[in-house]
Design an enzyme around this catalytic site. Structure first.
Site, PDB file in Angstrom:
ATOM      1  N   ASN A   1       0.543   6.855   2.825  1.00  0.00           N
ATOM      2  CA  ASN A   1       0.750   6.196   3.919  1.00  0.00           C
ATOM      3  C   ASN A   1       2.394   6.294   4.037  1.00  0.00           C
ATOM      4  O   ASN A   1       4.085   5.781   5.210  1.00  0.00           O
ATOM      5  CB  ASN A   1       0.678   5.137   4.055  1.00  0.00           C
TER       6      ASN A   1
ATOM      7  N   LYS B   1       1.923   4.952  -1.126  1.00  0.00           N
ATOM      8  CA  LYS B   1       1.544   5.809  -1.898  1.00  0.00           C
ATOM      9  C   LYS B   1       1.636   7.245  -0.737  1.00  0.00           C
ATOM     10  O   LYS B   1       2.039   6.943  -0.056  1.00  0.00           O
ATOM     11  CB  LYS B   1      -0.565   5.375  -2.310  1.00  0.00           C
TER      12      LYS B   1
ATOM     13  N   ASP C   1       1.114  -1.024   0.106  1.00  0.00           N
ATOM     14  CA  ASP C   1      -0.433  -0.035  -0.127  1.00  0.00           C
ATOM     15  C   ASP C   1       1.084   1.381  -0.162  1.00  0.00           C
ATOM     16  O   ASP C   1       0.972   2.145   0.686  1.00  0.00           O
ATOM     17  CB  ASP C   1      -0.965  -0.096   1.071  1.00  0.00           C
TER      18      ASP C   1
ATOM     19  N   ASP D   1       2.114   2.725   8.231  1.00  0.00           N
ATOM     20  CA  ASP D   1       0.584   1.959   7.386  1.00  0.00           C
ATOM     21  C   ASP D   1       0.681   0.457   6.948  1.00  0.00           C
ATOM     22  O   ASP D   1       1.042   0.485   5.516  1.00  0.00           O
ATOM     23  CB  ASP D   1       0.201   2.367   6.688  1.00  0.00           C
TER      24      ASP D   1
ATOM     25  N   THR E   1      -4.432   0.474  -2.951  1.00  0.00           N
ATOM     26  CA  THR E   1      -5.272   1.412  -3.490  1.00  0.00           C
ATOM     27  C   THR E   1      -5.442   1.614  -5.210  1.00  0.00           C
ATOM     28  O   THR E   1      -4.007   1.794  -5.788  1.00  0.00           O
ATOM     29  CB  THR E   1      -4.616   2.797  -2.718  1.00  0.00           C
TER      30      THR E   1
HETATM   31  P1  ADP Z   1      -5.322   3.459   7.334  1.00  0.00           P
HETATM   32  O1  ADP Z   1      -4.799   2.167   7.801  1.00  0.00           O
HETATM   33  O2  ADP Z   1      -6.627   3.289   8.198  1.00  0.00           O
HETATM   34  O3  ADP Z   1      -4.894   3.857   6.458  1.00  0.00           O
HETATM   35  P2  ADP Z   1      -2.536   4.771   8.438  1.00  0.00           P
HETATM   36  O4  ADP Z   1      -1.698   4.243   9.702  1.00  0.00           O
HETATM   37  O5  ADP Z   1      -2.672   4.902   7.371  1.00  0.00           O
HETATM   38  O6  ADP Z   1      -4.252   4.117   8.734  1.00  0.00           O
HETATM   39  O7  ADP Z   1      -3.336   6.156   9.430  1.00  0.00           O
HETATM   40  C1  ADP Z   1      -4.408   6.836   8.612  1.00  0.00           C
HETATM   41  C2  ADP Z   1      -3.978   8.114   8.893  1.00  0.00           C
HETATM   42  O8  ADP Z   1      -3.069   9.234  10.137  1.00  0.00           O
HETATM   43  C3  ADP Z   1      -2.481   8.692   8.100  1.00  0.00           C
HETATM   44  O9  ADP Z   1      -2.424   8.771   6.571  1.00  0.00           O
HETATM   45  C4  ADP Z   1      -1.410  10.236   8.687  1.00  0.00           C
HETATM   46  O10 ADP Z   1      -2.149  11.223   8.241  1.00  0.00           O
HETATM   47  C5  ADP Z   1      -2.122   9.711   9.985  1.00  0.00           C
HETATM   48  N1  ADP Z   1      -0.877   9.013  10.802  1.00  0.00           N
HETATM   49  C6  ADP Z   1      -0.601   8.499  11.013  1.00  0.00           C
HETATM   50  N2  ADP Z   1       0.188   7.815  11.711  1.00  0.00           N
HETATM   51  C7  ADP Z   1       1.017   8.660  11.965  1.00  0.00           C
HETATM   52  C8  ADP Z   1       1.852   9.073  12.850  1.00  0.00           C
HETATM   53  N3  ADP Z   1       2.409   8.492  13.475  1.00  0.00           N
HETATM   54  N4  ADP Z   1       1.953  10.808  13.259  1.00  0.00           N
HETATM   55  C9  ADP Z   1       1.369  11.621  12.582  1.00  0.00           C
HETATM   56  N5  ADP Z   1      -0.055  11.112  12.033  1.00  0.00           N
HETATM   57  C10 ADP Z   1       0.280  10.246  11.835  1.00  0.00           C
HETATM   58 MG    MG Z   2      -3.468   4.842   5.101  1.00  0.00          MG
END
Ligand code: ADP
Ligand code: MG
Length: 352
Positions: free
Chosen positions: A154, A151, A149, A167, A186
């Site tokens: 992430n 992109k 994934d 992610d 995606t």
């Molecule tokens: P999902 O699996 O729901 O896509 P993610 O792990 O990608 O979950 O997290 C969703 C969003 O949360 C990210 O795209 C980012 O905007 C925010 N995010 C995730 N981890 C962090 C972090 N460590 N610090 C700041 N923002 C974060």
């Molecule tokens: Mg994500």
């Protein structure tokens, strides 16, 4: 169930809330929400991904799948933690309803939002990001881990603008020689073999290489501001991916060096596709050119695109139909169309 049997289910959540104070939302997924949180003892900020494994909107099978994939995500995060370009998982708690994954807080947020702010990146900046991203992918692949994934949403940025890959929700550790068939990722970033094997039972399946395809899509997007494969009708977009149908027609590519275009072509290994582009054509700037086609002039285009992203940027992320490519279609009607029928009314209103 006795109270003693129930206790372990609550313990994880209690421990988390005892140690951390959750604050504002940083991001959301289908079944997760990421919040800023503060460690009570030290006052240090972190990000916590709270994964709901009870949602009423999902079937028991879907919930089971989320639970299994979260366990997988945690085990991969633990295996890769410590790499300078991978998000660090600091703490992890589990209860009967939620998982809590505590990460270092990336205050600069997503590469996606940074790109939206800048519209396009310079070749130098894109090079630094791509080098780091490819180093991470090489590291993951050396451990037989496929991310699936990749992109700009992430890829997160730390205070010094270093990238941190995050992610790992679709990540898997592959047994040597094992192929995958599952359709996940995606849409705009999917490699053709992922699509092909979901349509053809005799297809041998796909491997780790799919991450490199996504890296190519990311590089193209960083340089031109718009993804290589996009169509308002998703089926046609998938067709474009399977045909390797992309081009360097957009004006952004006129300003790019030959080297970076060659690299993009070689990278995506679309040797069979003849790509015609005309990027050496220098246009003299006259008042007539300025009036007739202001968008064709780099400096002015930057200003126009910058304004458009400021106004519309927050819509880009809302769904599959709302892609940043729509912002580059250079026609307000096309963009509003991509936002859905709610916006049709806009054209019926007289301009004030
Ligand atoms: P999902 O699996 O729901 O896509 P993610 O792990 O990608 O979950 O997290 C969703 C969003 O949360 C990210 O795209 C980012 O905007 C925010 N995010 C995730 N981890 C962090 C972090 N460590 N610090 C700041 N923002 C974060
Ligand atoms: Mg994500």
């Amino acid at each position: 169930m006795t109270r003693e049997e129930e206790m372990p289910d609550w313990e994880g959540a209690q421990e988390f809330y005892g140690k951390y104070d959750p604050k504002d939302i940083l991001g959301r997924g289908v079944s997760s929400v990421v919040r800023r949180c503060i460690e009570r003892k030290t006052d240090r900020e972190y990000a916590v991904k709270i994964i709901d494994i009870t949602s009423e909107h999902l079937t028991p099978e879907e919930l089971e799948e989320i639970s299994t994939s979260t366990t997988q995500e945690i085990s991969i995060l633990k295996a890769v933690s410590g790499h300078p370009h991978i998000i660090s998982l600091n703490d992890c708690y589990e209860s009967s309803s939620f998982y809590f994954l505590v990460f270092d807080l990336m205050k600069r947020g997503e590469l996606f939002d940074y790109l939206t702010e800048k519209v396009t990146l310079s070749e130098k900046e894109a090079r630094n990001i791509m080098r780091a991203l490819l180093e991470v992918v090489q590291f993951l692949h050396s451990k037989n881990i496929v991310h699936r994934d990749l992109k700009p949403e992430n890829v997160l940025l730390d205070d010094n603008m270093n990238i941190k890959l995050s992610d790992f929700g679709f990540s898997l550790q592959l047994d040597p020689g094992k192929k995958l068939r599952e359709l996940c990722g995606t849409p705009g970033y999917l490699a053709p073999e992922i699509l092909l094997c979901s349509m053809d039972e005799t297809h041998p399946g796909y491997g780790k290489e799919v991450d490199l395809w996504s890296c190519g899509v990311i590089m193209y997007t960083l340089l031109s501001g718009s993804p290589p494969f996009w169509h308002r009708k998703q089926m046609l977009m998938l067709r474009m991916i399977m045909d390797g149908n992309y081009n360097f027609d957009s004006l952004e590519w006129q300003d790019r060096s030959d080297t970076v275009k060659d690299l993009t072509i070689i990278w995506t290994v679309l040797a069979s596709v003849r790509i015609y582009y005309n990027y050496r054509r220098a246009k003299p700037l006259t008042k007539q050119v300025l009036i007739r086609d202001p968008y064709a002039i780099k400096g002015i285009r930057k200003v126009i695109d910058g304004c458009a992203f400021k106004v519309y940027g927050h819509w880009v992320k809302k769904g599959l139909q709302q892609n940043r490519a729509a912002l580059f279609e250079n026609s307000p009607k096309a963009f509003l169309f991509s936002l859905g029928s709610d916006f049709d009314d806009v054209f019926e209103q007289p301009l004030e």
